[in-house]
Design an enzyme around this catalytic site. Structure first.
Site, mmCIF file in Angstrom:
data_model
loop_
_atom_site.group_PDB
_atom_site.id
_atom_site.type_symbol
_atom_site.label_atom_id
_atom_site.label_comp_id
_atom_site.label_asym_id
_atom_site.label_seq_id
_atom_site.Cartn_x
_atom_site.Cartn_y
_atom_site.Cartn_z
ATOM 1 N N HIS A 58 8.084 -2.920 -2.543
ATOM 2 C CA HIS A 58 8.267 -2.140 -3.775
ATOM 3 C C HIS A 58 8.772 -3.073 -4.876
ATOM 4 C CE1 HIS A 58 8.831 1.981 -1.530
ATOM 5 N NE2 HIS A 58 7.728 1.323 -1.162
ATOM 6 N N GLU A 60 11.032 -2.815 -7.182
ATOM 7 C CA GLU A 60 12.485 -2.957 -7.341
ATOM 8 C C GLU A 60 13.083 -3.800 -6.221
ATOM 9 O OE1 GLU A 60 10.700 -0.102 -7.054
ATOM 10 O OE2 GLU A 60 11.757 1.559 -8.015
ATOM 11 N N CYS A 88 13.466 4.352 -4.858
ATOM 12 C CA CYS A 88 13.550 5.090 -3.592
ATOM 13 C C CYS A 88 14.835 4.694 -2.862
ATOM 14 C CB CYS A 88 12.328 4.800 -2.729
ATOM 15 S SG CYS A 88 12.329 3.145 -1.971
ATOM 16 N N CYS A 91 14.990 0.929 -2.228
ATOM 17 C CA CYS A 91 15.203 0.133 -3.442
ATOM 18 C C CYS A 91 16.592 0.358 -4.020
ATOM 19 C CB CYS A 91 14.116 0.445 -4.462
ATOM 20 S SG CYS A 91 12.494 -0.123 -3.915
#
Ligand SMILES: [Zn+2]
Length: 165
Positions: A58, A60, A88, A91
């Site tokens: 991801h 981030e 999420c 992250c």
């Protein structure tokens, strides 16, 4: 505390543009940038789920790994992560463990979940990042959701419910 700063909208738009470029190169449409205390953009990261096949890739989390390797905790506490969508659980955890002090995000994770639907490529959770941070032992300021519609545009037609478009 959730205090919006004058440059937040402009910098969030930069993160949304990183998400657009992430999609263009074959990754999921997510992007994040790290901004220093004086408003300077220090790092940017795209999603790498497509290009690297890293399902933990991801934007981030990728950004937090890069930030952690480059800057110390005292400095990162003064930095802000701008991200095209709410982080999420993974992250948000990476923000917490890296030490970044502030998060500004686009659309909420719930809005993202509703937008994507049950796509096996991205089975979005519904767990506000504030809930993750509240369970920790240091404060992470969160501002968002902001620019709900603009941050959703990069997802237009991408998620099919059957995997990547
Ligand atoms: Zn994530």
């Amino acid at each position: 505390m959730t205090t919006e700063k004058p440059d937040d909208i402009a910098l969030l738009r930069v993160a949304i543009d990183v998400a657009r470029r992430s999609r263009e190169r074959g990754d999921h449409p997510f992007g994040a940038i790290l901004v220093g205390p004086d408003g300077e953009i220090l790092l940017e990261a795209m999603n790498t789920c497509g290009t690297l096949g890293d399902r933990t890739g991801h934007a981030e989390r990728n950004l937090m790994t890069a930030a952690s390797l480059k800057y110390d905790v005292d400095f990162l506490r003064t930095c802000t992560m701008y991200t095209s969508a709410e982080p999420c659980a993974m992250c948000a955890g990476s923000v917490y463990w890296t030490g970044v002090g502030r998060v500004v995000h686009g659309m909420s994770e719930l809005a993202l979940k509703n937008l994507i639907g049950p796509d096996p490529e991205n089975l979005t959770m519904d767990l506000p990042c504030r809930t993750i941070f509240a369970a920790g032992q240091r404060c992470v300021e969160v501002v968002g959701p902001l620019l709900d519609e603009e941050s959703a545009v990069v997802h237009d037609g991408f998620w099919t419910g059957l995997g990547m478009a």
